[in-house]
Design a protein around this motif. Sequence first.
Motif, PDB file in Angstrom:
ATOM      1  N   TYR A   4       0.854  -1.184   0.000  1.00 12.52           N
ATOM      2  CA  TYR A   4       0.000   0.000   0.000  1.00 12.52           C
ATOM      3  C   TYR A   4       0.893   1.238   0.000  1.00 12.52           C
ATOM      4  N   PHE A   5       0.699   2.101  -0.987  1.00 10.72           N
ATOM      5  CA  PHE A   5       1.441   3.358  -1.070  1.00 10.72           C
ATOM      6  C   PHE A   5       0.497   4.523  -0.762  1.00 10.72           C
ATOM      7  N   ILE A   6       0.878   5.359   0.180  1.00 13.36           N
ATOM      8  CA  ILE A   6       0.146   6.594   0.452  1.00 13.36           C
ATOM      9  C   ILE A   6       1.076   7.773   0.200  1.00 13.36           C
ATOM     10  N   SER A 198      -3.488  10.066  -1.420  1.00 13.05           N
ATOM     11  CA  SER A 198      -4.102   8.990  -2.211  1.00 13.05           C
ATOM     12  C   SER A 198      -3.499   7.640  -1.860  1.00 13.05           C
ATOM     13  N   LEU A 199      -4.250   6.589  -2.206  1.00 17.04           N
ATOM     14  CA  LEU A 199      -3.831   5.204  -1.990  1.00 17.04           C
ATOM     15  C   LEU A 199      -3.616   4.516  -3.330  1.00 17.04           C
ATOM     16  N   THR A 200      -2.466   3.875  -3.487  1.00 15.99           N
ATOM     17  CA  THR A 200      -2.151   3.050  -4.641  1.00 15.99           C
ATOM     18  C   THR A 200      -1.651   1.709  -4.124  1.00 15.99           C
ATOM     19  N   VAL A 201      -2.079   0.621  -4.746  1.00 15.11           N
ATOM     20  CA  VAL A 201      -1.728  -0.710  -4.240  1.00 15.11           C
ATOM     21  C   VAL A 201      -1.150  -1.568  -5.362  1.00 15.11           C
ATOM     22  N   LEU A 202      -0.002  -2.175  -5.079  1.00  7.28           N
ATOM     23  CA  LEU A 202       0.601  -3.183  -5.938  1.00  7.28           C
ATOM     24  C   LEU A 202       0.543  -4.530  -5.232  1.00  7.28           C
ATOM     25  N   TRP A 215      -5.195   2.345  -8.002  1.00  9.11           N
ATOM     26  CA  TRP A 215      -4.359   3.463  -8.469  1.00  9.11           C
ATOM     27  C   TRP A 215      -4.970   4.791  -8.031  1.00  9.11           C
ATOM     28  N   ASN A 216      -4.213   5.555  -7.288  1.00  6.64           N
ATOM     29  CA  ASN A 216      -4.575   6.933  -6.965  1.00  6.64           C
ATOM     30  C   ASN A 216      -5.993   7.023  -6.418  1.00  6.64           C
ATOM     31  N   GLU A 217      -6.336   6.158  -5.493  1.00  5.88           N
ATOM     32  CA  GLU A 217      -7.680   6.148  -4.919  1.00  5.88           C
ATOM     33  C   GLU A 217      -7.849   7.312  -3.946  1.00  5.88           C
TER      34      GLU A 217
END
Length: 222
Positions: A4-6, A198-202, A215-217
């Motif tokens: 999770y990327f913020i 924003s939240l981006t998930v890999l 992506w960019n939630e």
Amino acid sequence: MQIYFIRHGRTQYNLEHRFQGGRADSPLVESGIAGAKAAGTYLQNVEFSAVYSSPQQRALDTAKYIVAANHWQPEIQVDDGLREFDFGDWDGLKEDEVQPQSYAPMIFTSPAEYQPELAGGGEDYATFVSRITGTIHRLVDQVGVSNAKPLLVVSHGLVTTMTVKALMGVPLAKLRAPFIINGQEMKTVGHGIVDNDSLTVLSTPDNRQFELTRWNETTYLE
């Protein structure tokens, strides 16, 4: 394994359109704090395997707001590999103040050709991408790629955007081009990066192949 990327909350420098890279910092503004708290509420029921933050205050403060809302109260671990792109002497300056002004567009449009020695110094894109992708590979290895609990990374706009693109195989020359997934152009803001808070998930099964699952939630910011 899910990552999770913020991106950090909005800062004063964001509002002033200043370069805010690895040598510059600016406090979160009220909307940035509110966004970080909203992200924390959204993620409050997620049990993370680990939480890592850039050492820069805007990211670390964002991480603290997120963790404060989390039911498991995980420890925040600081990793210098998550520091934002180093713009050299351009850090802290407004985009229309940097010299030579004629070279400024290169940093936004031509990552493979951008030469920091012709700008404000700092990093080139190849060095930056090697640093940030290497950091993510290392952090995934540390928590274990088979870990069922996701890893949370709180960092910056370029760190998040370029890490995700590079891990998904986007070549250096295309890192600033529109991000196309399954024929769809993905949403970005100012110069093609993800939104504040924003939240981006890999997801990855092996720390080599990566799939984009979010992506960019920003729905939780509305």
